[in-house]
Design a protein around this motif. Structure first.
Motif, PDB file in Angstrom:
ATOM      1  N   VAL A  87       0.974  -1.294   0.328  1.00 51.87           N
ATOM      2  CA  VAL A  87       0.063  -0.217   0.374  1.00 51.87           C
ATOM      3  C   VAL A  87       1.111   0.915   0.090  1.00 51.87           C
ATOM      4  O   VAL A  87       0.658   2.480  -0.181  1.00 51.87           O
ATOM      5  CB  VAL A  87      -0.869  -0.017   1.507  1.00 51.87           C
ATOM      6  CG1 VAL A  87      -1.763   1.473   1.159  1.00 51.87           C
ATOM      7  CG2 VAL A  87      -1.710  -0.914   1.620  1.00 51.87           C
TER       8      VAL A  87
ATOM      9  N   LEU B 179       2.557   1.716  -3.803  1.00 53.05           N
ATOM     10  CA  LEU B 179       1.178   2.019  -4.203  1.00 53.05           C
ATOM     11  C   LEU B 179       0.767   3.710  -4.097  1.00 53.05           C
ATOM     12  O   LEU B 179       1.061   4.345  -5.236  1.00 53.05           O
ATOM     13  CB  LEU B 179      -0.592   1.189  -3.729  1.00 53.05           C
ATOM     14  CG  LEU B 179      -1.053   1.498  -4.464  1.00 53.05           C
ATOM     15  CD1 LEU B 179      -0.967   1.532  -6.100  1.00 53.05           C
ATOM     16  CD2 LEU B 179      -2.711   0.774  -4.009  1.00 53.05           C
TER      17      LEU B 179
ATOM     18  N   VAL C 227      -8.327   7.848  -5.281  1.00 54.97           N
ATOM     19  CA  VAL C 227      -8.291   6.370  -5.468  1.00 54.97           C
ATOM     20  C   VAL C 227      -8.480   5.100  -4.145  1.00 54.97           C
ATOM     21  O   VAL C 227      -9.398   4.193  -4.813  1.00 54.97           O
ATOM     22  CB  VAL C 227      -6.877   6.183  -5.554  1.00 54.97           C
ATOM     23  CG1 VAL C 227      -6.331   4.594  -6.362  1.00 54.97           C
ATOM     24  CG2 VAL C 227      -6.141   7.069  -6.716  1.00 54.97           C
ATOM     25  N   PHE C 228      -8.347   5.485  -3.278  1.00 57.45           N
ATOM     26  CA  PHE C 228      -8.298   4.796  -1.895  1.00 57.45           C
ATOM     27  C   PHE C 228      -9.830   4.593  -1.694  1.00 57.45           C
ATOM     28  O   PHE C 228     -10.826   3.698  -1.128  1.00 57.45           O
ATOM     29  CB  PHE C 228      -7.379   4.744  -0.634  1.00 57.45           C
ATOM     30  CG  PHE C 228      -6.105   4.362  -1.186  1.00 57.45           C
ATOM     31  CD1 PHE C 228      -5.755   2.770  -0.542  1.00 57.45           C
ATOM     32  CD2 PHE C 228      -5.003   5.526  -0.964  1.00 57.45           C
ATOM     33  CE1 PHE C 228      -4.515   2.848  -1.451  1.00 57.45           C
ATOM     34  CE2 PHE C 228      -4.088   4.816  -1.006  1.00 57.45           C
ATOM     35  CZ  PHE C 228      -3.609   3.567  -1.251  1.00 57.45           C
TER      36      PHE C 228
ATOM     37  N   ASN D  76     -14.921  -0.080  -5.803  1.00 54.50           N
ATOM     38  CA  ASN D  76     -14.521  -0.967  -6.648  1.00 54.50           C
ATOM     39  C   ASN D  76     -13.150  -1.736  -5.750  1.00 54.50           C
ATOM     40  O   ASN D  76     -12.729  -2.789  -5.122  1.00 54.50           O
ATOM     41  CB  ASN D  76     -14.445  -1.663  -7.695  1.00 54.50           C
ATOM     42  CG  ASN D  76     -16.476  -1.095  -8.237  1.00 54.50           C
ATOM     43  OD1 ASN D  76     -16.967  -1.983  -7.411  1.00 54.50           O
ATOM     44  ND2 ASN D  76     -16.069  -0.589  -9.055  1.00 54.50           N
ATOM     45  N   LEU D  77     -12.657  -0.951  -5.360  1.00 50.76           N
ATOM     46  CA  LEU D  77     -11.174  -0.914  -5.362  1.00 50.76           C
ATOM     47  C   LEU D  77     -10.817  -1.205  -3.524  1.00 50.76           C
ATOM     48  O   LEU D  77     -10.003  -2.312  -3.077  1.00 50.76           O
ATOM     49  CB  LEU D  77      -9.903   0.268  -5.484  1.00 50.76           C
ATOM     50  CG  LEU D  77      -9.709   0.646  -7.112  1.00 50.76           C
ATOM     51  CD1 LEU D  77      -8.933   1.592  -7.399  1.00 50.76           C
ATOM     52  CD2 LEU D  77      -8.522  -0.918  -7.300  1.00 50.76           C
TER      53      LEU D  77
ATOM     54  N   GLN E 269     -13.749  -2.788  -2.082  1.00 53.85           N
ATOM     55  CA  GLN E 269     -13.745  -3.740  -1.671  1.00 53.85           C
ATOM     56  C   GLN E 269     -12.606  -4.976  -2.231  1.00 53.85           C
ATOM     57  O   GLN E 269     -13.079  -6.356  -1.222  1.00 53.85           O
ATOM     58  CB  GLN E 269     -15.439  -4.237  -2.631  1.00 53.85           C
ATOM     59  CG  GLN E 269     -15.929  -3.823  -1.794  1.00 53.85           C
ATOM     60  CD  GLN E 269     -17.945  -4.321  -2.829  1.00 53.85           C
ATOM     61  OE1 GLN E 269     -17.543  -4.859  -3.112  1.00 53.85           O
ATOM     62  NE2 GLN E 269     -18.650  -3.860  -1.471  1.00 53.85           N
TER      63      GLN E 269
ATOM     64  N   ASN F  17      -9.544  -4.811  -1.761  1.00 52.59           N
ATOM     65  CA  ASN F  17      -8.652  -4.664  -1.157  1.00 52.59           C
ATOM     66  C   ASN F  17      -8.301  -6.120  -0.366  1.00 52.59           C
ATOM     67  O   ASN F  17      -8.360  -6.095   0.899  1.00 52.59           O
ATOM     68  CB  ASN F  17      -8.212  -3.762  -1.388  1.00 52.59           C
ATOM     69  CG  ASN F  17      -6.966  -2.696  -2.034  1.00 52.59           C
ATOM     70  OD1 ASN F  17      -6.569  -3.530  -2.425  1.00 52.59           O
ATOM     71  ND2 ASN F  17      -6.622  -1.488  -2.042  1.00 52.59           N
TER      72      ASN F  17
ATOM     73  N   LEU G 124     -17.798  -9.493   2.267  1.00 50.02           N
ATOM     74  CA  LEU G 124     -17.467  -8.764   2.236  1.00 50.02           C
ATOM     75  C   LEU G 124     -18.910  -7.599   2.675  1.00 50.02           C
ATOM     76  O   LEU G 124     -19.272  -6.404   2.830  1.00 50.02           O
ATOM     77  CB  LEU G 124     -17.395  -8.019   0.902  1.00 50.02           C
ATOM     78  CG  LEU G 124     -15.349  -8.588  -0.396  1.00 50.02           C
ATOM     79  CD1 LEU G 124     -16.064  -8.044  -1.655  1.00 50.02           C
ATOM     80  CD2 LEU G 124     -15.365  -7.210   0.578  1.00 50.02           C
TER      81      LEU G 124
ATOM     82  N   ALA H 103     -11.300  -3.781 -11.369  1.00 50.25           N
ATOM     83  CA  ALA H 103     -10.917  -3.113  -9.956  1.00 50.25           C
ATOM     84  C   ALA H 103      -9.754  -2.910 -10.525  1.00 50.25           C
ATOM     85  O   ALA H 103      -9.018  -4.479  -9.402  1.00 50.25           O
ATOM     86  CB  ALA H 103     -11.375  -3.741  -8.865  1.00 50.25           C
TER      87      ALA H 103
ATOM     88  N   TYR I  46       0.993  -5.620  -7.900  1.00 49.87           N
ATOM     89  CA  TYR I  46       0.419  -5.262  -6.494  1.00 49.87           C
ATOM     90  C   TYR I  46      -0.705  -6.213  -6.019  1.00 49.87           C
ATOM     91  O   TYR I  46      -0.361  -6.211  -4.755  1.00 49.87           O
ATOM     92  CB  TYR I  46      -0.953  -3.546  -6.817  1.00 49.87           C
ATOM     93  CG  TYR I  46      -1.396  -3.584  -5.888  1.00 49.87           C
ATOM     94  CD1 TYR I  46      -1.007  -2.817  -4.955  1.00 49.87           C
ATOM     95  CD2 TYR I  46      -2.458  -3.728  -5.628  1.00 49.87           C
ATOM     96  CE1 TYR I  46      -1.349  -2.797  -3.681  1.00 49.87           C
ATOM     97  CE2 TYR I  46      -3.620  -3.248  -4.483  1.00 49.87           C
ATOM     98  CZ  TYR I  46      -3.022  -2.374  -3.652  1.00 49.87           C
ATOM     99  OH  TYR I  46      -3.878  -2.341  -2.462  1.00 49.87           O
TER     100      TYR I  46
ATOM    101  N   LEU J 172      -0.292  -8.554  -2.587  1.00 49.10           N
ATOM    102  CA  LEU J 172      -0.600  -8.769  -1.258  1.00 49.10           C
ATOM    103  C   LEU J 172      -0.691  -9.954  -0.919  1.00 49.10           C
ATOM    104  O   LEU J 172      -1.390 -10.361   0.600  1.00 49.10           O
ATOM    105  CB  LEU J 172      -2.565  -8.043  -1.962  1.00 49.10           C
ATOM    106  CG  LEU J 172      -2.685  -6.530  -2.152  1.00 49.10           C
ATOM    107  CD1 LEU J 172      -4.132  -6.334  -2.214  1.00 49.10           C
ATOM    108  CD2 LEU J 172      -2.140  -5.898  -1.251  1.00 49.10           C
TER     109      LEU J 172
END
Lengths: 386, 310
Positions: free
Chosen positions: A3, A6, A210-211, A215-216, A218, A220, B51, B85, B98, B102
């Motif tokens: 992160v 990023l 961005v964070f 969608n991103l 979820q 992550n 989620l 995404a 990236y 993770l």
């Protein structure tokens, strides 16, 4: 540290925009601070010469001595000794002071008589008052010698006067600070409020945008990266970004303001700007959470930074702002930052009493930082469950 | 058993999104979740991935309960979400690196995995491209690469072919089967019955959050009475002729609409032959005539009374 890396990559893409702000800051702050410092330091004290018409109806050593002494503070202008010509010269400001020495003046003075010089001046000109002081100083000193020594000749008196009046005293402020340098630093650090906040808002908003993408977020959340680790890396980056931005900006400030060495005031300027950068980071973090469109970021950034700067005394001195404006401004951290800078610039003694107003300003800024971070955390938590 | 879902209930205020949904997924299976839009497929997947919080039920993956903090379980799961995404600020390579990073900390191993994922989805020529420069199909492939690069044991693909051209779609479907051959268990959601029929070894049809049928495609088709659908293109048919056709043995229904006569027969042999004899006997003029076996849409239609794509 995925992160964190990023974040670096996202920020790297925004470096050109951020650099524009740094360059604009250096340009504007340097010019404006230098001009303001010159203007303000001129008001402290600068010797200047008065245009003088010296009309002597006798030529004695005492009068010659006076003329020599006045030459240090006056430009002699030759004028015909005619009433109309003298009045015109005053009206058109060819001279601002006309001094007439009447005949018999020296003799009468040496005998201790009550004699008077004749002067004609431009009304309400402060330079004439300064000139009066010089003439009075000459004759008051002369009077002391005349009273003390009997049979003192005019030549001897003039020699004594010449010797005495040549004595000058160099005035130095107790802490050795250079006022012009400090005024420059004060202005420079005030302008920092605008550019530092602008850079932090732009950088942080681009990152948060961005964070905050659902969608991103979820995506992550599906990974084995824990929430704690994610937040730690993000906070670490935010702190480093804030620290780095602050370091770059204050280095520029210090380079221009204190290029002959730091003093205690500079250290307080640094502490104040560091506290303000924490506060600016909290505002930027909050804006980053609220803004949902990249196109809106520059607009929000300009409105917030310029708005806060204008009515908190960054661009316009606080003395020129109305009471009601300042009252509203006191609900913003920028006001307290600028107020602290102004206190620091005026600081001569470093004891608790003189530092108290600065400490109050710093505490207010920290309070704002805490409040903005709390709001941001509440928003962030609320969004997590959306 | 890789996935075990039991009596899952999820409500959005008054809306019952999942109604006591239960299913299991076995090792190395390609399990399809088929249902119309809004049937609860994505909600089920989101609950599966922790989620979304659910109201009732039990979810176990690899025999362990799945929670938001089940990081070790998440390490073995790959997700290809319905909405792409990826980070627009990163290149294709950086994005895959990236997401792989993770899951995989070893840099050398990660490099290998990323290279393999790029090769797998055929993005070798686009590694330095930013996502905004990619076509819809390539973007979907990038989305898949980000989800599978770390070589997960369980891969969940949520409608990965939405808005993708047929050529890219075929490539994606072939890729999914290849992943399955390499040992991954797949959960695949879609509202395209052809895709599900093509790749899934077992299918669950879902509607209004409820599982209405589960089994292989053959088992699902065996659940319904329809055995064959015969379509005859004809300019004109009288009501008497239609009645004669309806009276034929094994015929469930015969309807004439838009110059098309559709005869549905039950399970059994010689259906087409019997119908052809009757047409000949009744002297019905016809153009084209063809016979189809029931599809999953027919299964859905017979069970719910509506089309899968309604």
């Amino acid at each position: 540290m995925q992160v964190f890396k990023l974040c670096l990559k996202i920020l790297k893409k925004n470096i050109p925009t951020l650099l524009i702000y740094v360059i604009i800051f250096i340009g504007i702050a340097t010019m404006m601070s230098a001009d303001a410092a010159k203007e303000q330091s001129d008001l402290l004290f600068t010797g200047s010469k008065v245009n003088l018409a010296f009309l002597a109806e006798e030529d004695t050593p005492l009068v010659q001595g006076l003329k020599t002494e006045l030459a240090k503070k006056a430009n002699f202008v030759l004028l015909p000794d005619e009433k109309e010509a003298l009045q015109d010269a005053l009206y058109f400001r060819k001279v601002s002071y006309i001094l007439r020495i009447p005949e018999g003046f020296s003799q009468s003075f040496m005998e201790g008589g009550n004699v008077q010089l004749e002067k004609t001046v431009v009304p309400n000109a402060f330079s004439t008052a300064y000139f009066d002081l010089s003439i009075n100083q000459y004759f008051n000193t002369a009077k002391l010698y005349v009273e003390q020594f009997e049979n003192l000749s005019q030549e001897e008196l003039v020699q004594y006067l010449k010797s005495d009046l040549n004595q000058t005293t160099v005035v130095e402020l107790a802490d050795g600070a250079h006022p012009r340098k400090r005024i420059f630093a004060n202005n420079f650090f005030n302008y920092l409020a605008y550019s530092l906040m602008a850079i932090l808002i732009l950088g942080m908003s681009s990152l948060m945008l961005v964070f905050n993408d659902k969608n991103l977020r979820q995506r992550n959340a599906c990974s084995p990266l824990s929430n704690a680790s994610f937040n730690q890396q993000l906070i670490l980056f935010v702190l480093l970004f804030t620290g780095f931005t602050w370091a770059v900006m204050v280095t520029i400030c210090l380079f221009f303001s204190f290029n002959h060495g730091l003093d205690t005031n500079a250290i307080y300027f640094l502490i104040n700007s560091l506290v303000f950068s924490v506060c600016a980071a909290s505002i930027s973090y909050l804006i980053g959470l609220v803004v949902k469109n990249a196109n809106v970021i520059p607009a929000v950034c300009n409105v917030v930074t310029l708005g806060l700067s204008f009515f908190s005394g960054v661009f316009v001195p606080m003395e020129l702002l109305g009471d009601s404006v300042l009252k509203i401004a006191s609900f913003t951290p920028t006001y307290w930052y600028v107020a602290a800078n102004n206190h620091i610039a005026a600081l001569r003694q470093f004891n608790l009493t003189s530092l108290q107003p600065i400490l109050n300003c710093l505490l207010m800024q920290l309070g704002f930082a805490l409040a903005f971070f709390t709001i941001a955390l509440v928003l962030s938590k609320k969004r997590k469950y959306e | 058993m890789i996935v075990h879902v039991k009596n899952l209930v999820k409500r959005y205020r008054e809306l019952l999104a999942l109604d006591h949904l239960s299913f299991t997924v076995d090792d190395r299976e390609v399990f399809g979740l088929l249902g119309p839009n809004g049937s609860g497929k994505t909600t089920a997947i989101n609950c599966l991935l922790a989620l979304l919080a659910y109201d009732k039920g039990e979810i176990k993956i690899f025999g362990r309960p799945m929670t938001p903090e089940s990081y070790e379980l998440k390490r073995q799961i790959g997700i290809v979400p319905q909405n792409v995404a990826v980070y627009n600020e990163l290149t294709v390579y950086e994005n895959i690196d990236y997401f792989c990073g993770l899951y995989v900390e070893d840099k050398k191993l990660r490099k290998e995995f990323v290279a393999e994922a790029i090769e797998f989805v055929g993005l070798n020529d686009f590694t330095d491209y930013y996502p905004k420069k990619l076509s819809g199909g390539l973007l979907r492939r990038l989305n898949i690469a980000c989800g599978i690069a770390h070589k997960p044991k369980l891969i969940i693909l949520d409608e990965p072919t939405v808005a993708v051209d047929p050529q890219s779609r075929n490539k994606i479907l072939e890729g999914i089967l290849e992943l399955n051959r390499q040992g991954a268990t797949i959960i695949y959601t879609s509202h395209y019955m052809e895709e599900v029929e093509q790749i899934c070894s077992r299918i669950m049809i879902i509607d209004k959050g409820r599982a209405i049928a589960t089994g292989t495609k053959e088992e699902l088709k065996a659940m319904i009475t329809l055995g064959e659908k015969i379509t005859i293109e004809s300019q004109y048919i009288t009501e008497t002729q239609l009645s004669e056709l309806r009276a034929l043995p094994n015929v469930i229904s015969a309807d004439y609409k838009n110059k098309q006569l559709i005869i549905k027969s039950g399970k059994g042999s010689n259906n087409l032959e019997i119908v052809l004899d009757a047409i000949k006997r009744e002297k019905i003029q016809f153009g084209k005539i063809y016979s189809e076996l029931p599809t999953l849409n027919d299964v859905f239609l017979e069970i719910t009374g509506k089309q899968l794509r309604d």
